[in-house]
Design an enzyme around this catalytic site. Structure first.
Site, PDB file in Angstrom:
ATOM      1  N   SER A 152       0.858  -1.187   0.000  1.00  0.00           N
ATOM      2  CA  SER A 152       0.000   0.000   0.000  1.00  0.00           C
ATOM      3  C   SER A 152       0.888   1.229   0.000  1.00  0.00           C
ATOM      4  O   SER A 152       2.037   1.177   0.452  1.00  0.00           O
ATOM      5  CB  SER A 152      -0.869   0.008   1.270  1.00  0.00           C
ATOM      6  N   TYR A 165      -1.534  -1.040  10.320  1.00  0.00           N
ATOM      7  CA  TYR A 165      -1.696  -1.341   8.896  1.00  0.00           C
ATOM      8  C   TYR A 165      -0.444  -0.936   8.106  1.00  0.00           C
ATOM      9  O   TYR A 165       0.100  -1.710   7.322  1.00  0.00           O
ATOM     10  CB  TYR A 165      -2.929  -0.596   8.376  1.00  0.00           C
TER      11      TYR A 165
END
Ligand code: NDP
Length: 260
Positions: A152, A165
């Protein structure tokens, strides 16, 4: 005459989290390029729906209920996939969850462990079993393979309120680089994909948020949300022989967001 390396006929691609979102977008494109497909997800109903969608594209499809955070399920899942399909040529470690928190100091240890279990343990178990198969296959005289970790932009930019995350996604990039160096001798390459803002179930909250629509999406040079289909071309390329000398990189697909 078509450029032959993008033809995936005879190859098998396995996509974790392949029953919706980015994973399904990649799986559909690879099926359309001729690859047989294995998808993993933890929800049997979603798996069945995606299996039907992919089967309609005219390739062999196997959907497996595998929770990637469970080591035994991943080991058995990979063995089953190889037994059923004969081989696995590319593995996309894409399954992920996106829990944030109102603030870092309010982020519970429970959320932290949950995110690590799926996004980091899951990628570790998946890539390790994929490598086990590909190394064995190479030693038997049939080298090659492509591994992909879906990270990401959170790995390389400051993702406020998403520390757990972000940490998992940074780890995916590091793990992919290690795997790439160690397995090049077996003809196996490994790369990470870094999506920007993509319209999937994971970002449903942001998609419905007026402030987000006003402040963030206008900063995407492409002036729109990314779609799962935007990952199809990269998936076909990475699963194909066209990328046989491409390894250890991070591929950003974000409509230009990170460089604006
Ligand atoms: P979605 O929420 O749409 O899909 C997530 C997928 O992961 C589903 O197929 C889900 O299947 C699967 N999954 C979740 N947990 C598990 C588990 N424990 N075991 C097996 N499968 C699991 O997400 P996206 O398509 O948006 O995200 C795909 C990847 O892309 C993720 O790694 C995410 O972090 C990354 N990403 C997404 C961005 C975005 O803007 N959407 C931005 C940057 C990165 P099931 O429900 O059956 O478990």
């Amino acid at each position: 005459m078509a450029y032959a390396p993008f033809n995936l006929s005879g190859k098998v691609a396995l996509v974790t989290g392949g029953n919706r979102g980015i994973g399904l977008g990649m799986a559909k494109a690879m099926a359309q390029a001729g690859a047989d497909i294995v998808i993993w997800g933890s929800n049997p109903e979603r798996n069945l729906a995606a299996e039907q969608t992919l089967t309609a594209l005219g390739v062999r499809v196997k959907a497996q209920t595998v929770d990637v955070s469970d080591e035994a399920q991943v080991r058995e899942g990979m063995e089953e996939a190889v037994a059923a399909m004969g081989r696995v040529d590319s593995v996309f470690a894409n399954a992920g969850i996106g829990y944030g928190s109102p603030s870092f100091v309010d982020m519970s240890t429970e959320v932290y462990r949950k995110v690590l279990a799926v996004n980091l343990d899951g990628v570790f178990f998946t890539l390790r079993e994929a490598c086990r198969h590909m190394v064995e296959r190479a030693k038997a005289g049939d080298p090659g393979g492509s591994l992909v970790g879906v990270a990401s932009l959170a790995a390389i930019e400051g993702a406020a309120r998403n520390e757990a995350y972000a940490a998992t996604k940074g780890a995916v990039i590091s793990m992919i680089k290690s795997v790439a160096v160690e397995h090049a001798r077996y003809g196996v390459r490994a790369n990470a994909i870094l999506p920007g803002w993509i319209a999937t179930d994971m970002t449903a909250g942001a998609q419905g948020n007026a402030a987000f629509a006003e402040k963030v999406i206008p900063r995407v040079p492409a002036r729109r949300w990314g779609e799962p289909e935007d990952f199809g071309g990269m998936a076909v390329y990475l699963a194909s022989d066209a990328s046989s000398y491409h390894s250890g990189t991070t591929l950003v697909i974000d409509g230009g967001y990170s460089i604006f």
